[in-house]
Write a protein that holds these residues in place. Structure first.
Motif, PDB file in Angstrom:
ATOM      1  N   ALA A  21      15.008   3.889 -10.833  1.00 38.11           N
ATOM      2  CA  ALA A  21      14.699   4.836 -11.902  1.00 38.11           C
ATOM      3  C   ALA A  21      13.435   4.436 -12.665  1.00 38.11           C
ATOM      4  N   THR A  22      12.864   3.298 -12.321  1.00 36.22           N
ATOM      5  CA  THR A  22      11.613   2.880 -12.971  1.00 36.22           C
ATOM      6  C   THR A  22      10.387   3.360 -12.192  1.00 36.22           C
ATOM      7  N   GLY A  23      10.582   3.914 -11.011  1.00 36.62           N
ATOM      8  CA  GLY A  23       9.471   4.498 -10.273  1.00 36.62           C
ATOM      9  C   GLY A  23       8.729   3.525  -9.376  1.00 36.62           C
ATOM     10  N   LEU A  24       7.718   4.049  -8.689  1.00 37.92           N
ATOM     11  CA  LEU A  24       6.914   3.241  -7.769  1.00 37.92           C
ATOM     12  C   LEU A  24       6.140   2.173  -8.552  1.00 37.92           C
ATOM     13  N   VAL A  25       6.088   0.985  -8.001  1.00 40.46           N
ATOM     14  CA  VAL A  25       5.455  -0.141  -8.694  1.00 40.46           C
ATOM     15  C   VAL A  25       3.989   0.121  -9.077  1.00 40.46           C
ATOM     16  N   PRO A  26       3.137   0.594  -8.179  1.00 32.36           N
ATOM     17  CA  PRO A  26       1.743   0.810  -8.602  1.00 32.36           C
ATOM     18  C   PRO A  26       1.603   1.883  -9.685  1.00 32.36           C
ATOM     19  N   LEU A  27       2.521   2.839  -9.717  1.00 32.77           N
ATOM     20  CA  LEU A  27       2.488   3.848 -10.785  1.00 32.77           C
ATOM     21  C   LEU A  27       2.899   3.214 -12.118  1.00 32.77           C
ATOM     22  N   GLN A  28       3.935   2.399 -12.087  1.00 29.75           N
ATOM     23  CA  GLN A  28       4.345   1.655 -13.299  1.00 29.75           C
ATOM     24  C   GLN A  28       3.155   0.885 -13.864  1.00 29.75           C
ATOM     25  N   LYS A  29       2.451   0.191 -12.967  1.00 25.57           N
ATOM     26  CA  LYS A  29       1.324  -0.637 -13.410  1.00 25.57           C
ATOM     27  C   LYS A  29       0.229   0.217 -14.024  1.00 25.57           C
ATOM     28  N   PHE A  30      -0.079   1.332 -13.384  1.00 25.06           N
ATOM     29  CA  PHE A  30      -1.128   2.208 -13.904  1.00 25.06           C
ATOM     30  C   PHE A  30      -0.756   2.706 -15.294  1.00 25.06           C
ATOM     31  N   ILE A  31       0.489   3.159 -15.435  1.00 24.16           N
ATOM     32  CA  ILE A  31       0.948   3.707 -16.719  1.00 24.16           C
ATOM     33  C   ILE A  31       0.894   2.639 -17.814  1.00 24.16           C
ATOM     34  N   GLN A  32       1.319   1.442 -17.475  1.00 28.10           N
ATOM     35  CA  GLN A  32       1.319   0.358 -18.460  1.00 28.10           C
ATOM     36  C   GLN A  32      -0.120   0.066 -18.931  1.00 28.10           C
ATOM     37  N   ASP A  71       0.847  -1.194   0.000  1.00 24.74           N
ATOM     38  CA  ASP A  71       0.000   0.000   0.000  1.00 24.74           C
ATOM     39  C   ASP A  71       0.888   1.252   0.000  1.00 24.74           C
ATOM     40  N   PRO A  72       0.417   2.309  -0.677  1.00 21.71           N
ATOM     41  CA  PRO A  72       1.234   3.533  -0.727  1.00 21.71           C
ATOM     42  C   PRO A  72       1.618   4.003   0.677  1.00 21.71           C
ATOM     43  N   ASN A  73       2.899   4.183   0.897  1.00 18.27           N
ATOM     44  CA  ASN A  73       3.373   4.640   2.201  1.00 18.27           C
ATOM     45  C   ASN A  73       4.624   5.472   2.008  1.00 18.27           C
ATOM     46  N   LEU A  74       4.876   6.349   2.982  1.00 13.61           N
ATOM     47  CA  LEU A  74       5.995   7.279   2.843  1.00 13.61           C
ATOM     48  C   LEU A  74       7.341   6.610   3.074  1.00 13.61           C
ATOM     49  N   ALA A  75       7.358   5.538   3.873  1.00 10.83           N
ATOM     50  CA  ALA A  75       8.626   4.847   4.130  1.00 10.83           C
ATOM     51  C   ALA A  75       9.232   4.361   2.817  1.00 10.83           C
ATOM     52  N   VAL A  76       8.393   3.952   1.880  1.00 12.75           N
ATOM     53  CA  VAL A  76       8.886   3.527   0.559  1.00 12.75           C
ATOM     54  C   VAL A  76       8.997   4.719  -0.393  1.00 12.75           C
ATOM     55  N   ALA A  77       7.953   5.533  -0.452  1.00 12.29           N
ATOM     56  CA  ALA A  77       7.925   6.606  -1.461  1.00 12.29           C
ATOM     57  C   ALA A  77       9.022   7.635  -1.240  1.00 12.29           C
ATOM     58  N   LEU A  78       9.370   7.897   0.028  1.00  8.58           N
ATOM     59  CA  LEU A  78      10.377   8.931   0.302  1.00  8.58           C
ATOM     60  C   LEU A  78      11.776   8.350   0.439  1.00  8.58           C
ATOM     61  N   GLN A  79      11.903   7.042   0.277  1.00  8.53           N
ATOM     62  CA  GLN A  79      13.217   6.393   0.297  1.00  8.53           C
ATOM     63  C   GLN A  79      13.835   6.487  -1.103  1.00  8.53           C
ATOM     64  N   TYR A  80      15.117   6.129  -1.221  1.00 14.55           N
ATOM     65  CA  TYR A  80      15.677   5.965  -2.565  1.00 14.55           C
ATOM     66  C   TYR A  80      14.843   4.937  -3.308  1.00 14.55           C
ATOM     67  N   GLY A  81      14.591   5.209  -4.566  1.00 16.60           N
ATOM     68  CA  GLY A  81      13.821   4.275  -5.379  1.00 16.60           C
ATOM     69  C   GLY A  81      14.544   4.010  -6.680  1.00 16.60           C
ATOM     70  N   SER A  97       5.786  13.522  -5.434  1.00 14.43           N
ATOM     71  CA  SER A  97       4.989  13.548  -6.664  1.00 14.43           C
ATOM     72  C   SER A  97       4.446  12.164  -6.972  1.00 14.43           C
ATOM     73  N   GLN A  98       5.328  11.192  -6.929  1.00  9.80           N
ATOM     74  CA  GLN A  98       4.921   9.844  -7.329  1.00  9.80           C
ATOM     75  C   GLN A  98       3.806   9.321  -6.434  1.00  9.80           C
ATOM     76  N   VAL A  99       3.968   9.454  -5.134  1.00  8.41           N
ATOM     77  CA  VAL A  99       2.995   8.826  -4.235  1.00  8.41           C
ATOM     78  C   VAL A  99       1.652   9.554  -4.272  1.00  8.41           C
ATOM     79  N   LEU A 100       1.694  10.875  -4.409  1.00  6.67           N
ATOM     80  CA  LEU A 100       0.434  11.625  -4.450  1.00  6.67           C
ATOM     81  C   LEU A 100      -0.311  11.372  -5.758  1.00  6.67           C
ATOM     82  N   VAL A 101       0.409  11.400  -6.870  1.00 10.11           N
ATOM     83  CA  VAL A 101      -0.240  11.148  -8.158  1.00 10.11           C
ATOM     84  C   VAL A 101      -0.728   9.692  -8.235  1.00 10.11           C
TER      85      VAL A 101
END
Lengths: 542, 542
Positions: free
Chosen positions: B124-135, B112-122, B363-367
């Motif tokens: 270059a492919t981005g957050l997994v749920p965002l990747q899925k949405f875009i695909q 689930d979207p959380n800041l511990a992951v979103a605000l950590q180093y990630g 940006s990633q987690v909010l969008v």
């Protein structure tokens, strides 16, 4: 001029335009430059930009619950368990104390942080209140030695370094850096056609002696390139070695850079994680009270306790300092800044316009609101003091576990390390009862306790690794074999080869290093990790 | 094969590796690649990365009040004032309807979207749920013609284009683009040593006729460069001309790119602002009811009403499509993505690792939360329908004001514009009573009503500008003089010269163009702006 940083402030940076690369030189004046003059005209109807109406931004209001500035103690309490840092880390517990940030889309005063501005297209120089905060912060904390230093945002130090390479280096140029260094720095520069020229390091980081040797004897023909005019360095909490360069060494290196006309790119993410000397556990506990007292130091005392940035001695403007919020706020903010002379800053701004544009508006407005409205300058300094102590506790904790798992002996270093103390970890016979008395005296690994940053750099004593010869039919180095064994036993650390500035295979096959990061695991996990490391090394040397 | 996009889906993209530049080829395999295998091992202790403990992220919880997906009507109500879009724009009014997003630092389920992951180093492919949405979004909306297309995030289309240039072009290469184009695209490519090769445009954008002419007669020696192998194009809501390329023209151009082995970089920020044909006010009001009916179209009907992306006909994988959330969510998100073949995508990922790293975690987690939890795919499509109608209303409103201020006559175009209708604005004698009858018949400006995007591209009829000869002692072009006069009278629009792909001064001095953006001013301001424009042009031609 042994201590250049104490000289009088220079009025201005010198002309360093001859350092610009072809790309840096060609970065055009913004094609929109002519528009800017009118943009601020009061009452003008602006239909020039392709900007959406903020009414169409789906974000109406942003809120954040943010930790209070003194969430973390700046030093030990008079009576405190050494592991109390662990219990201080509130993970969803009720202990957390927060304030609420609110950022509406529209504000009565358009200068107040608002989403209509922050989420709109912005300039590559970033939000105005953030610019102001950064300028104040640099002035007070780093105290650059010349007056016209300029700050400009970037999207993290990796972006900053990448932009610096393109602005300063032409393909074929050499870049000076520590023999072990941040892998992405080389991985970013090499595809652009740059060569990495490695400089030896000791326990203070880059060796000024070796640097002078390289520069004074540079043979263009033999090297196949001109003498480098750019240096990439992590002087504080050096990645991967954890060394921290003092002001004397920095001055020596700075003076060499003046002599040989070199631009210093100072990548300094760990500046506020200066943990100082490591004191073994039993001695540390005894001095707890004194430390508790010293934790009460003032803002100025805290800042004076940090080694000065290269900016402090940079009377010519040849330092490009890279700062980031990645370690002090969060890596995901993707927000940091350059401090450099105005000529380079202007080039970075043009480059930003045609690449990343402004950093994320969400990041900018949230970090700005936290720093300017919630904490303020002094509050941020207080937060940094807390962080510094947290990392000191972590560093101390993991080194204490090394002392438990190995026979650690403090010994004088040799060669470049002459005069410095190295911690040598010998096998413990209790761990490997099958070992003979003699093998129990084998040195397995050694390290210099890190004085800043997040990392311990372990040197493996390959001559103690008896499995070495029995396995050398395959292509793998001993380092790789140990690394795989560790991973298979449940411990993932970084193998040394990825940090090598000099990537020649032959050189690497005789090295054995690991970087262990103590920044993101709890005390009990550290204990387990050091146990796995000890166990695997004992096996490999049995 | 006139309509390649209707062919059977191809199994895979073809090998296009010969298009990689020296830099693109050299983008190293990530030095950390070897670590990745173990990172996901359950229970492994990771002390490899230099990552802070999320406990030290000062952001505990993030909240956002976000607009509901149907905040904007998808078409006219049966009885609606044409200016009602203005009243729909709630600025701090109570009309706004929002939902609340909440993102805590830690979640029970780490997916689930959380800041511990979103605000950590990630990565270059981005957050997994965002990747899925875009695909999913690309698959459903653009329907690429080959199966192994890949999506990967970037920090906005300007970043995307900059990375494409470095990955594909060596210094000295030519880049094909529309004769009038997005200024930053050229400003980003030129410092890297690229030459811009301009292709003529008509009211559908890039001319396939002129493109073929250029490619088929390319003389390497006369041009001083090889035939270009990269094209930069904005086919939809072309910047600055507002044209919208249909599928027939796209297929012609795509087939030429197959023939001459060209990679198409499709920069398409205005895709969901396809406003269609402009109908003059009196006719439009009469057809209001029909439009109201058509606004009730389904998701599929809405998508079918949009011209297909180049991806739809790209059976070889030679299109790099750039998408951005700048126009559909907010520019400050600094978030967008590439859609391209897997070879190029891998190169962009490596490049991302050593430059911007991941886009901002805020940006990633909010969008992501907005798109996946709040709106979902269908909700986002509904939001886009609303936006499309808003821009249509704005486009219609400003063109209505042109019809009020000038005598607008629809006339057949000449040369390349043969067969297309151009709106020619003649002076109105009522505005300039001192003008003689004859001068009242002067054509002052002309334009083709934009069919997509945010801009009207005005061509000034220089031969009507009588002030021209009287002022030509100075160095300024008439275009510049008119532009300054407009700014001084309170209207800031973009002068044509900044959009010129061909920057030769002589050519520019004979041109007179302005780009006027209708995206961010209200109806009454538009009216005032067109009034200023009219007044200044009447003066210059008096």
């Amino acid at each position: 001029m042994a201590f250049a940083y104490s000289i009088e402030k220079c009025p201005k940076s010198i002309d360093l335009s001859h350092h610009l690369s072809d790309v840096g030189n060609a970065r055009q004046v913004s094609p929109l430059k002519g528009l800017f003059k009118y943009i601020k005209t009061p009452g003008i109807i602006s239909m020039a930009g392709g900007v959406p109406d903020p009414a169409y931004f789906p974000f109406e209001t942003l809120y954040a619950d943010t930790l209070i500035k003194d969430s973390f103690r700046p030093g030990p309490a008079e009576s405190q368990s050494p592991l109390s840092w662990f219990w201080n880390l509130f993970r969803g517990s009720e202990k957390v104390q927060t304030d609420r940030i609110t950022i509406p889309k529209y504000t009565a005063n358009p200068e107040d942080p608002n989403l209509a501005v922050a989420l709109q297209y912005g300039t590559a120089t970033g939000l105005v209140p953030l610019q102001k905060f950064i300028q104040e912060f640099v002035t007070k904390v780093y105290q650059p030695a010349y007056s016209d230093f300029t700050t400009i945002v970037h999207v993290g130090n990796t972006d900053g370094w990448s932009r610096a390479v393109m602005t300063l280096c032409n393909p074929g140029d050499g870049i000076l850096t520590e023999e072990w260094t941040y892998p992405s720095a080389c991985a970013g520069a090499r595809p652009l056609g740059m060569h990495v020229v490695s400089v030896k390091i000791d326990d203070e980081g880059m060796s000024s002696e070796d640097l002078e040797q390289i520069l004074s004897t540079w043979d263009e023909e033999a090297r196949g390139m001109k003498r480098p005019h750019v240096m990439y360095t992590v002087p504080c909490g050096q990645n991967p070695t954890g060394s921290n360069m003092g002001s004397k060494r920095k001055t020596e290196i700075y003076n060499l850079c003046v002599k040989y006309d070199i631009i210093i790119v100072e990548d300094d993410p760990y500046y506020f994680m200066q943990e100082g000397e490591y004191t073994p556990k039993h001695l540390r506990l005894a001095s707890g009270k004194a430390k508790a007292m010293s934790a009460q130091n003032t803002e100025n005392e805290f800042l004076k306790g940090l080694v000065p940035s290269y900016l402090r001695m940079d009377y010519q403007g040849r330092v490009i300092r890279l700062d980031t919020f990645s370690k002090t706020i969060a890596p995901g903010s993707r927000l940091g800044w350059f401090t450099c002379n105005p000529l380079f800053a202007e080039r970075f701004e043009r480059q930003g316009e045609t690449t990343t544009q402004a950093p994320s508006g969400f990041s900018q407005v949230l970090v700005t609101q936290l720093l300017t409205q919630q904490w303020g300058y002094s509050g941020y300094i207080r937060w940094l003091k807390g962080l510094q102590y947290q990392y000191t506790l972590r560093r101390d904790t993991i080194l204490d576990y090394f002392a438990e798992e190995f026979n650690v002996s403090q010994e004088p270093g040799s060669e470049l390390w002459n005069g410095h103390v190295v911690h040598v970890c010998y096998a413990k016979s209790t761990r490997a009862p099958f070992m003979k008395e003699k093998s129990a005296l084998k040195p397995l690994i050694s390290y210099v306790p890190p004085r800043a940053g997040m990392f311990i750099w372990l040197k493996v004593h390959l001559d103690s690794i008896t499995k070495y010869t029995s396995l050398d039919e395959d292509d793998e180095t001993t380092e790789k074999k140990i690394w795989v064994a560790l991973a298979e036993r449940g411990l993932l650390i970084s193998p040394g080869w990825i940090f090598a500035a000099n990537t020649e295979e032959e050189a690497l096959s005789n090295e054995g290093h690991f970087r262990i990061s103590f920044s993101n695991v709890e005390a009990e996990v550290m204990k387990k990790a050091v146990g796995i490391l000890s166990s695997v090394l004992h096996e490999f040397s049995a």
